[in-house]
Design a protein around this motif. Structure first.
Motif, PDB file in Angstrom:
ATOM      1  N   ALA A  22     -23.991  -0.854  11.266  1.00 40.30           N
ATOM      2  CA  ALA A  22     -23.881  -0.506  12.408  1.00 40.30           C
ATOM      3  C   ALA A  22     -24.531  -0.549  14.150  1.00 40.30           C
ATOM      4  N   ALA A  26     -22.309  -1.654  17.190  1.00 44.74           N
ATOM      5  CA  ALA A  26     -22.478  -0.875  18.275  1.00 44.74           C
ATOM      6  C   ALA A  26     -22.978  -1.904  19.657  1.00 44.74           C
ATOM      7  N   ASP A  29     -20.121  -3.596  20.211  1.00 42.84           N
ATOM      8  CA  ASP A  29     -19.032  -3.101  21.077  1.00 42.84           C
ATOM      9  C   ASP A  29     -19.750  -2.378  22.728  1.00 42.84           C
ATOM     10  N   ASN A  55     -12.446  -5.731  16.475  1.00 44.18           N
ATOM     11  CA  ASN A  55     -13.236  -4.734  17.310  1.00 44.18           C
ATOM     12  C   ASN A  55     -13.230  -5.163  19.082  1.00 44.18           C
ATOM     13  N   THR A 200     -27.122   5.175   3.889  1.00 42.24           N
ATOM     14  CA  THR A 200     -27.188   4.063   4.025  1.00 42.24           C
ATOM     15  C   THR A 200     -27.063   3.525   1.770  1.00 42.24           C
ATOM     16  N   GLU A 229     -24.390   6.006  12.540  1.00 38.82           N
ATOM     17  CA  GLU A 229     -23.902   5.643  13.892  1.00 38.82           C
ATOM     18  C   GLU A 229     -25.021   6.646  15.037  1.00 38.82           C
ATOM     19  N   ASP A 230     -25.334   7.749  13.944  1.00 37.63           N
ATOM     20  CA  ASP A 230     -26.054   7.942  15.088  1.00 37.63           C
ATOM     21  C   ASP A 230     -27.602   7.347  15.320  1.00 37.63           C
ATOM     22  N   ALA A 232     -27.356   3.568  16.170  1.00 36.69           N
ATOM     23  CA  ALA A 232     -26.793   2.951  16.078  1.00 36.69           C
ATOM     24  C   ALA A 232     -27.075   3.018  18.359  1.00 36.69           C
ATOM     25  N   LYS A 233     -26.014   4.672  18.400  1.00 38.07           N
ATOM     26  CA  LYS A 233     -26.019   5.255  19.912  1.00 38.07           C
ATOM     27  C   LYS A 233     -27.833   4.744  20.420  1.00 38.07           C
TER      28      LYS A 233
END
Ligand code: NAD
Length: 267
Positions: A22, A26, A29, A55, A200, A229-230, A232-233
């Motif tokens: 993730a 990110a 991205d 992506n 995970t 994703e928590d 990854a941000k």
């Protein structure tokens, strides 16, 4: 897609699954070229590369066992040969070999310390050597380099039955803080992320049945199990110039797991 990390090169270790995958997606991205490291098991890492490319991002998979000095040195040599330099390291690779303390073998103790702690030392050292070789370049980032160590709430919460794992994460805390202190004058920022319970493969038994997940949620004041994703941000923010004055810090991303939930009703 955003442009927070445009033009930068990031390495994420153990990025073929879970949190690392993730984070890799990110960072790509956000505009980074991403090296998806794996422990010489390419298939899952190639899938992550495929996702990044679909992506619209740029990534390659590179094998290296982070606990092996020659493999880590070789990986960084390859990255610099292909992409010119490295800007961001996310030292994420980690594993568990659990057992009660008195039954724990020396092999399981050393295996976990070698991957989780020595692996971070080796990767951070090679990344730092490259940051210093390249030197500052404000067209890339305000900082000369950024290192993010994947730690755990278990850098502060003791964990019976997992003393090798908790020791590795406690070690990461002072490793990260010590090199952050040493490297700050070079404009290299070093921070850690302390994930709580994140869904995970590493902890599948703790969330895969409704009963297990309900028991786990009793340890999480925010009352949900985290997702990769928590984390990854948080990694994108720590890797970007948005966090330029942040170094030597652990950012716990844990739904409040480190808030001593047992005391929520007065203790
Ligand atoms: P995971 O098992 O999906 O990911 C670990 C990754 O590390 C795997 O892709 C594995 O192939 C890789 N790896 C293992 N040994 C390696 C080696 N020698 N060299 C290179 N790569 C290697 O589990 P995850 O939950 O995504 O774990 C990622 C990190 O997050 C770990 O450091 C873990 O301790 C930490 N963490 C996870 C949680 C959680 O709840 N999932 C909580 C706190 C901390």
């Amino acid at each position: 897609m955003n442009t927070l990390l445009k033009g930068q090169v990031a390495v994420v270790t153990g990025a073929g699954s879970g949190i690392g995958a993730a984070v890799a997606v990110a960072l790509a991205d956000a505009g980074a070229t991403v090296v998806v490291n794996h422990p010489n098991v390419p298939a899952p890492a190639e899938e992550v590369v495929g996702k990044i490319k679909s992506n619209g991002g740029t990534a390659i998979a590179l094998g290296a066992d982070v606990s092996k000095e020659d493999e880590v040195i070789g990986m960084f040599r390859d990255i610099v040969a292909q992409f010119g330099t490295v800007d961001i390291l996310v030292a994420n690779a980690g594993l568990q070999r659990d057992s009660p303390f008195i039954k724990m073998s020396l092999a399981d103790w050393q295996f976990v310390l070698n991957v989780n702690l020595t692996g971070q030392f080796l990767c951070a050292r090679e990344a730092t050597r490259e940051f210093l070789r390249r030197g500052p370049d404000s067209s890339r980032s305000v900082a000369t380099g950024k290192i993010i160590c994947m730690s755990s709430v278990h850098q502060v919460i003791p964990w019976a039955g997992h003393c090798n794992y908790a020791t590795s994460k406690g070690g990461i805390k002072l490793f990260m803080e010590s090199i952050a202190q040493e490297l700050a004058p070079h404009k290299i920022r070093v921070n850690a992320i302390g994930p709580g319970a994140i869904k995970t493969p590493i902890n599948r038994v703790a969330w895969e049945t409704p009963a297990a997940e309900a028991a786990l949620r009793t340890l999480i004041p925010y009352d949900r199990v985290g997702v990769p994703e928590d984390i990854a941000k948080a990694a994108v923010w720590l890797a970007s110039d948005e966090s330029d004055y942040v170094t030597g810090t652990t950012l716990f991303v844990d739904g409040g797991m480190t808030l001593y939930p047992g005391f929520a009703t007065g203790g």
